[in-house]
Enzyme design. Structure first.
Site, PDB file in Angstrom:
ATOM      1  N   ASP A   1       0.854  -1.211   0.093  1.00 38.96           N
ATOM      2  CA  ASP A   1      -0.017  -0.017  -0.076  1.00 38.96           C
ATOM      3  C   ASP A   1       0.942   1.114   0.094  1.00 38.96           C
ATOM      4  O   ASP A   1       2.128   1.078   0.202  1.00 38.96           O
ATOM      5  CB  ASP A   1      -0.845   0.169   1.129  1.00 38.96           C
ATOM      6  CG  ASP A   1      -1.921   1.061   1.314  1.00 38.96           C
ATOM      7  OD1 ASP A   1      -2.241   1.458   0.239  1.00 38.96           O
ATOM      8  OD2 ASP A   1      -2.228   1.657   2.296  1.00 38.96           O
TER       9      ASP A   1
ATOM     10  N   ASP B   1      -0.394   5.059   0.675  1.00 40.66           N
ATOM     11  CA  ASP B   1      -0.890   5.852   1.864  1.00 40.66           C
ATOM     12  C   ASP B   1      -0.564   5.464   3.224  1.00 40.66           C
ATOM     13  O   ASP B   1      -1.181   4.237   3.512  1.00 40.66           O
ATOM     14  CB  ASP B   1      -2.112   6.673   1.507  1.00 40.66           C
ATOM     15  CG  ASP B   1      -2.301   7.513   0.420  1.00 40.66           C
ATOM     16  OD1 ASP B   1      -1.560   8.289   0.095  1.00 40.66           O
ATOM     17  OD2 ASP B   1      -3.318   7.501  -0.085  1.00 40.66           O
TER      18      ASP B   1
ATOM     19  N   ASP C   1      -1.557  -0.360   6.048  1.00 38.71           N
ATOM     20  CA  ASP C   1      -1.509   0.182   7.347  1.00 38.71           C
ATOM     21  C   ASP C   1      -3.153   0.094   7.632  1.00 38.71           C
ATOM     22  O   ASP C   1      -3.462   0.644   8.726  1.00 38.71           O
ATOM     23  CB  ASP C   1      -1.262   1.510   7.162  1.00 38.71           C
ATOM     24  CG  ASP C   1      -2.397   2.332   6.331  1.00 38.71           C
ATOM     25  OD1 ASP C   1      -2.695   2.114   5.319  1.00 38.71           O
ATOM     26  OD2 ASP C   1      -2.571   3.631   6.703  1.00 38.71           O
TER      27      ASP C   1
END
Length: 260
Positions: free
Chosen positions: A16, A18, A212
């Site tokens: 990922d 961001d 996250d």
């Protein structure tokens, strides 16, 4: 709960962006060193983002501005996955789009045309053009028969200084007003994960996902049966884990822990 040796032994990584590599325009600790480690160890890797705003070229340019050089072929977005899905469902179809150029270009490249009168689909991604006028048109078109598609189901996303509404939150008013449910293509939909694994030319056993978010990255990894690595550098805190009936295989403070 982490086994760095096991993580480092993986041959392919879905990563990922961001909250893992950067927040807004701020590079996160160790991101550059992590990419260097991937390259030096000949790992296959793909930055897989639910963001639909930018194309792979634009994402590569953004990382370059932050000091990390990665070729565009290492990026895959929910916009590309959405365009691929719609092209398989309705070749040569049309769409009314609420979103940024990355999403619109992906649909054009997949053979779709833009249509704000009688489209086959209403497609919603993150975008600055979202407003009452576009919302009203979207509801009208969905009520008239257009099918509602969201690029991803994220309700919020990390930005510099906090969080911002993401696609799932932007689609919700259309769902409520038109009394329908959108189909979301991005994580945690296994569809986009299968796209990513195919692009890596890898099998599940040798692949890990690093993210996250528990509700997208981690559950997507679990449902795709690949190793899951949660980093605490984004929206998820350690105390949040008790709210989820599933858990990641590994928990790290950030990707800076991986290079050894």
């Amino acid at each position: 709960m982490k086994d760095l040796k096991r993580i480092r032994a993986k041959e392919a990584f879905i990563i990922d962006m961001d909250g893992v590599v950067y927040h807004g325009n701020q590079l996160l600790k160790g991101a550059g060193e992590f990419v260097d480690w991937l390259d030096k160890n000949n790992k296959s890797y793909l930055f897989l983002t639910n963001s639909s705003e930018r194309s792979p070229v634009e994402l590569a340019q953004k990382l370059s501005r932050l000091g990390i050089d990665v070729a565009p072929e290492h990026f895959y977005t929910s916009a590309l996955a959405t365009a691929s899905f719609l092209a398989s469902q309705h070749p040569g179809g049309s769409a009314y789009v609420i979103g940024e150029p990355g999403l619109i270009q992906a649909l054009y490249d997949a053979g779709f045309t833009m249509n704000n009168v009688n489209p086959d689909y209403v497609v919603v991604g993150e975008g600055r053009g979202y407003g009452l006028e576009s919302l009203e048109r979207a509801v009208k078109l969905v009520c008239a028969g257009a099918r509602l598609i969201g690029t991803n189901s994220d309700l919020s996303g990390p930005v510099e200084g906090g969080i911002a509404p993401a696609c799932g939150a932007l689609v919700a008013p259309i769902e409520l007003a038109a009394k329908t449910k959108a189909y979301f293509v991005g994580k945690p939909n296994p569809l986009i994960m299968r796209h990513g694994i195919r692009r890596l030319n890898a099998n599940r056993e040798e692949t890990a996902i690093i993210g996250d978010r528990m509700d997208t990255d981690i559950v997507a990894g679990i449902e795709t049966e690949i190793e899951t690595v949660l980093v605490l550098s984004g929206v998820t805190a350690l105390e949040d884990l008790r709210h989820f009936p599933y858990q990641p295989k590994h928990i790290l403070e950030g990707v800076f822990e991986i290079p050894g």
